[in-house]
Design a protein around this motif. Structure first.
Motif, mmCIF file in Angstrom:
data_model
loop_
_atom_site.group_PDB
_atom_site.id
_atom_site.type_symbol
_atom_site.label_atom_id
_atom_site.label_comp_id
_atom_site.label_asym_id
_atom_site.label_seq_id
_atom_site.Cartn_x
_atom_site.Cartn_y
_atom_site.Cartn_z
ATOM 1 N N SER A 104 51.372 -8.912 86.271
ATOM 2 C CA SER A 104 52.067 -10.057 85.687
ATOM 3 C C SER A 104 51.087 -10.895 84.888
ATOM 4 O O SER A 104 50.015 -11.269 85.392
ATOM 5 C CB SER A 104 52.705 -10.907 86.795
ATOM 6 O OG SER A 104 53.266 -12.089 86.253
ATOM 7 N N THR A 107 54.376 -15.044 81.435
ATOM 8 C CA THR A 107 55.742 -14.736 80.988
ATOM 9 C C THR A 107 55.878 -13.295 80.502
ATOM 10 O O THR A 107 56.972 -12.856 80.184
ATOM 11 C CB THR A 107 56.149 -15.689 79.858
ATOM 12 O OG1 THR A 107 55.207 -15.579 78.780
ATOM 13 C CG2 THR A 107 56.170 -17.138 80.352
ATOM 14 N N THR A 108 54.764 -12.562 80.439
ATOM 15 C CA THR A 108 54.810 -11.175 79.991
ATOM 16 C C THR A 108 54.229 -10.260 81.068
ATOM 17 O O THR A 108 53.780 -10.711 82.106
ATOM 18 C CB THR A 108 54.025 -10.988 78.677
ATOM 19 O OG1 THR A 108 52.644 -11.300 78.910
ATOM 20 C CG2 THR A 108 54.570 -11.891 77.591
#
Length: 232
Positions: A104, A107-108
């Motif tokens: 992770s 957000t991507t």
């Protein structure tokens, strides 16, 4: 009572920042409860009056078994523009990571491209390179979280129950009417829980909150309510 307690704890907290001598190993026994509503007995721990326990909103819970899904976070750095960023792992962390593993990146997402043993002394034992899902600029710093599936249930407690000092990690365990500061060893963390590998057993009762207020109360009893003087 609440105002007196808050002021007392604030004074103690301020005095701690100017003390070079550790206060995590008390040796003096106090039998009489002072004005702050706490009593300390060596080998027994701290006892609180009902009023003080209510004032600091003392809460306890039994140690239970939880399935811990381990996770750790490191910082990655992109040395050049592209889709690769690298960071450092300890030997224990590297033993869990495999090429192709999903990572992770906020957000991507990304995936582990390779892991290499460091050829010289550096920030970690192993260098991990992560391939990002989108191009990044040279010099970019990314926060990478490696998440692993939960294993068998282990002895675990809420993270907020831990008290970390210069002398180690502790919890306050229920000891009759006292709360005894007990050294523990921690393992994997997952969300709000942490594995305890030594120091506690399932079924033990511990203080979950507020451990810092309880520790400051213990220190105040041991010092007779006086701030330490360290000569600077």
């Amino acid at each position: 009572m609440k105002l007196f307690l808050v002021l007392s704890l604030a004074i103690i907290a301020t005095s701690l920042t100017s003390c070079s001598e550790s206060s995590a190993s008390p040796t003096t026994e106090h039998a009489a409860a002072p004005e702050n509503g706490a009593q300390y007995k060596e080998g027994k721990g701290v006892a609180l009056t009902a009023l003080m326990a209510q004032s600091i909103r003392l809460q306890t819970a039994e140690v239970a078994e939880e399935k811990i899904a381990p996770a750790f976070t490191i910082t990655l750095q992109a040395m050049q523009a592209g889709t690769e960023a690298s960071g450092w792992l300890t030997a224990d962390q590297a033993a869990r990571v495999r090429p192709g593993m999903e990572v992770s990146l906020g957000t991507t997402k990304g995936s582990v491209l390779r892991i290499e043993k460091a050829a010289y002394v550096t920030l970690g034992d192993f260098e991990v390179t992560v391939q990002t899902s989108a191009p990044i600029e040279a010099g970019s710093a990314l926060t990478a979280t490696f998440q692993f599936p939960a294993g068998d249930a282990v002895t675990a407690i809420p993270v907020k129950a831990l008290l970390t000092t210069a002398e180690g990690t502790f919890v306050y365990a229920k000891n009759d009417e006292f709360y005894l500061r007990t050294a523990v060893k921690v393992g994997s963390r997952s969300g709000e829980h942490v594995e305890i590998t030594d120091g506690l057993y399932t079924g033990d009762e511990i203080v979950t909150t507020p451990v810092m207020a309880l520790w400051l109360a213990e220190l105040q009893v041991l010092r007779g309510g006086k701030a330490c003087t360290c000569g600077h």
